[in-house]
Design a protein around this motif. Structure first.
Motif, PDB file in Angstrom:
ATOM      1  N   SER A  87     -27.808 -16.628-102.426  1.00 25.79           N
ATOM      2  CA  SER A  87     -26.431 -17.077-102.192  1.00 25.79           C
ATOM      3  C   SER A  87     -25.619 -15.895-101.693  1.00 25.79           C
ATOM      4  O   SER A  87     -25.726 -14.790-102.217  1.00 25.79           O
ATOM      5  CB  SER A  87     -25.824 -17.629-103.488  1.00 25.79           C
ATOM      6  OG  SER A  87     -24.514 -18.092-103.281  1.00 25.79           O
ATOM      7  N   ILE A 117     -28.125 -13.497 -96.505  1.00 23.94           N
ATOM      8  CA  ILE A 117     -28.856 -14.609 -97.105  1.00 23.94           C
ATOM      9  C   ILE A 117     -30.359 -14.496 -96.827  1.00 23.94           C
ATOM     10  O   ILE A 117     -30.797 -14.238 -95.711  1.00 23.94           O
ATOM     11  CB  ILE A 117     -28.318 -15.975 -96.600  1.00 23.94           C
ATOM     12  CG1 ILE A 117     -28.791 -17.096 -97.519  1.00 23.94           C
ATOM     13  CG2 ILE A 117     -28.666 -16.236 -95.163  1.00 23.94           C
ATOM     14  CD1 ILE A 117     -28.156 -17.076 -98.871  1.00 23.94           C
ATOM     15  N   PHE A 129     -27.562 -14.691-108.727  1.00 26.99           N
ATOM     16  CA  PHE A 129     -27.510 -15.162-107.343  1.00 26.99           C
ATOM     17  C   PHE A 129     -28.843 -14.956-106.625  1.00 26.99           C
ATOM     18  O   PHE A 129     -28.948 -15.202-105.430  1.00 26.99           O
ATOM     19  CB  PHE A 129     -26.407 -14.436-106.559  1.00 26.99           C
ATOM     20  CG  PHE A 129     -25.025 -14.869-106.938  1.00 26.99           C
ATOM     21  CD1 PHE A 129     -24.582 -16.150-106.682  1.00 26.99           C
ATOM     22  CD2 PHE A 129     -24.159 -13.975-107.563  1.00 26.99           C
ATOM     23  CE1 PHE A 129     -23.311 -16.549-107.027  1.00 26.99           C
ATOM     24  CE2 PHE A 129     -22.878 -14.366-107.913  1.00 26.99           C
ATOM     25  CZ  PHE A 129     -22.456 -15.656-107.647  1.00 26.99           C
ATOM     26  N   ARG A 172     -19.614 -20.568 -98.867  1.00 25.33           N
ATOM     27  CA  ARG A 172     -20.703 -19.718 -99.337  1.00 25.33           C
ATOM     28  C   ARG A 172     -22.024 -20.274 -98.827  1.00 25.33           C
ATOM     29  O   ARG A 172     -22.246 -21.483 -98.861  1.00 25.33           O
ATOM     30  CB  ARG A 172     -20.693 -19.631-100.858  1.00 25.33           C
ATOM     31  CG  ARG A 172     -21.551 -18.496-101.394  1.00 25.33           C
ATOM     32  CD  ARG A 172     -21.326 -18.233-102.868  1.00 25.33           C
ATOM     33  NE  ARG A 172     -22.111 -17.073-103.280  1.00 25.33           N
ATOM     34  CZ  ARG A 172     -21.671 -15.827-103.244  1.00 25.33           C
ATOM     35  NH1 ARG A 172     -20.455 -15.578-102.828  1.00 25.33           N
ATOM     36  NH2 ARG A 172     -22.433 -14.826-103.625  1.00 25.33           N
ATOM     37  N   ASN A 222     -26.007 -20.812 -99.001  1.00 26.40           N
ATOM     38  CA  ASN A 222     -27.006 -20.898-100.067  1.00 26.40           C
ATOM     39  C   ASN A 222     -28.374 -21.266 -99.515  1.00 26.40           C
ATOM     40  O   ASN A 222     -28.495 -21.986 -98.514  1.00 26.40           O
ATOM     41  CB  ASN A 222     -26.580 -21.958-101.100  1.00 26.40           C
ATOM     42  CG  ASN A 222     -25.277 -21.600-101.784  1.00 26.40           C
ATOM     43  OD1 ASN A 222     -25.236 -20.687-102.593  1.00 26.40           O
ATOM     44  ND2 ASN A 222     -24.214 -22.322-101.446  1.00 26.40           N
TER      45      ASN A 222
END
Length: 437
Positions: free
Chosen positions: A301, A308, A326, A364, A366
């Protein structure tokens, strides 16, 4: 550099002694600070007149207009009072880069000054504008700003803050000599820094190319025997910390403190750095996943696509250490695969791009576990060949990294030299060669 012949007490503690023929001045007496306009979201348009915000004040000392906001072109006459011109002195008056200052270079279009960007205008009869720029770029200003921030606890500065700041005031002719001297010297230093940064860019590009070429072609250029696997065929993913609040991290002297791997340790390293660990409170009855040597870690994340899916590998033993929430850990179970090789493979452009495509989100980004589990890679059939490639890349990239580190040390030294030079000259600790008493 030489000193002046005679000095006197400036009467200001943080300035100390100054050349005997110099004076000091209170900011408000010789300089006007102009604040910008507080534009609202509804003011902005897709194109038109650029509005200079704090984010456009590049820490390198330049005005960066690549990511600008605009207002409609027909509103220019309404904002003439906050128009920015060449040689204006701009400063960030709030935020994490508070005190950051730039001098505006050549511009070919109208620019407007946003709120919390300061613009400084000297009394020309008393103060040379370029000399003022170097005063504001000196440690004298930095220390006074820091004092105000520490005393007031407010992350903002403005007219009231500068009102009673004090600075050195050489004769106007000498100010011009000092300004010209510092202009020449700092320009020379900046050119050296720019060249060194270009060298770093070149070495990093070569490093990336080296990894890409080696990881896709091997050491002999023949990958016909290489085998394709999904990551889940080689091992399994496990989760980072769960059920933790901010209060559980980095507590001083808590007997239940254990090590944990922060997000940044994975983001900036190829190999996990055991010196870059945080601490987290882990109670005796908690069930959390501990990391092990040869685990590979993924950033699952991130606020942007750059990080990423970035991976890093742990190649040494760590005593009872845990993973950031994360992130995910990947533990190899296939004994015919090498963790360092797979990590290099995942860091190559071809695989990074494939991983980036799997990132989803707006505010964000992910990655989903199943996307990583099903990620397909092509690897040599034997662990020995994988290890040979990893060892080759480690030796080559270590050499490159050492070169880059040495260049970065040179840059740091030059920046410190620049900073010290400005401060010592504008405070009269040393005399410029063009001035004679």
């Amino acid at each position: 550099m030489e000193r002046y012949n005679d000095y006197k007490d400036s009467g200001i503690e943080w300035l100390g002694n100054i050349p005997k023929h110099w004076e000091t001045f209170r900011f408000i007496d010789n300089v006007k600070l102009r604040h910008g306009y507080q534009f609202r979201d509804y003011d902005f348009t897709d194109e038109g007149i650029r509005v200079v915000k704090i984010s456009q004040l590049d820490p390198k000392g330049n005005l960066n207009l690549t990511k600008s906001s605009f207002i409609a072109s027909d509103r220019l006459n309404s904002f003439k009072a906050i128009r920015i011109y060449q040689d204006d002195i701009l400063m960030a008056l709030t935020g994490g880069t508070i005190g950051k200052i730039i001098r505006v270079g050549k511009i070919s279009e109208p620019l407007l000054q946003n709120y919390r960007v300061g613009n400084f205008f000297p009394d020309k009869k008393k103060l040379n504008k370029t000399f003022l720029y170097f005063l504001l770029a000196s440690q004298v200003t930095e220390e006074q700003i820091n004092y105000l921030l520490n005393r007031n606890g407010q992350p903002n500065i403005g007219k009231e803050s500068f009102k009673n700041m004090f600075f050195t005031l050489p004769p106007l002719k000498e100010q011009a000599q000092i300004a010209n001297y510092l202009d020449a010297k700092t320009t020379s230093i900046d050119k050296k820094i720019k060249l060194l940064k270009q060298k770093i860019k070149h070495h990093k590009a070569y490093r990336k190319t080296l990894i890409n070429e080696t990881i896709t072609k091997g050491l002999n250029g023949d990958v016909s025997s290489w085998v394709r696997f999904r990551l889940k065929d080689l091992g399994y993913l496990y989760s980072g910390l769960s059920g933790k609040s901010g209060d559980d991290f980095n507590q001083d002297d808590n007997p239940n403190n254990k090590g944990f791997i922060p997000f940044t340790n994975i983001a900036i390293n190829t190999y996990l750095d055991k010196k870059q660990l945080g601490t987290v409170v882990i109670e005796d009855n908690e069930k959390q996943n501990q990391v092990k040597k040869n685990d590979i870690f993924f950033l699952m994340s991130s606020e942007g696509y750059e990080d990423i899916g970035k991976s890093a590998v742990l190649i040494e033993d760590l005593k009872e250490t845990y993973l950031n929430s994360f992130c995910k850990g990947f533990r190899l179970t296939n004994k015919n695969s090498d963790a360092s090789f797979i990590n290099y493979l995942l860091l190559s452009d071809i695989y990074r791009q494939q991983m980036l495509v799997e990132g989803k989100g707006f505010t964000r980004i992910n990655l989903k576990m199943e996307k990583v589990n099903n990620f397909s890679i092509l690897i040599p059939p034997t662990k020995k060949e994988q290890q040979q490639i990893a060892a080759y890349l480690e030796a080559k990239t270590n050499t490159i990294n050492n070169i880059v580190n040495n260049i970065e040390t040179q840059i740091t030294t030059l920046k410190e030299l620049r900073k010290t030079l400005i401060n010592e000259v504008v405070t009269g600790k040393v005399k410029v060669a063009t001035y004679s008493q």
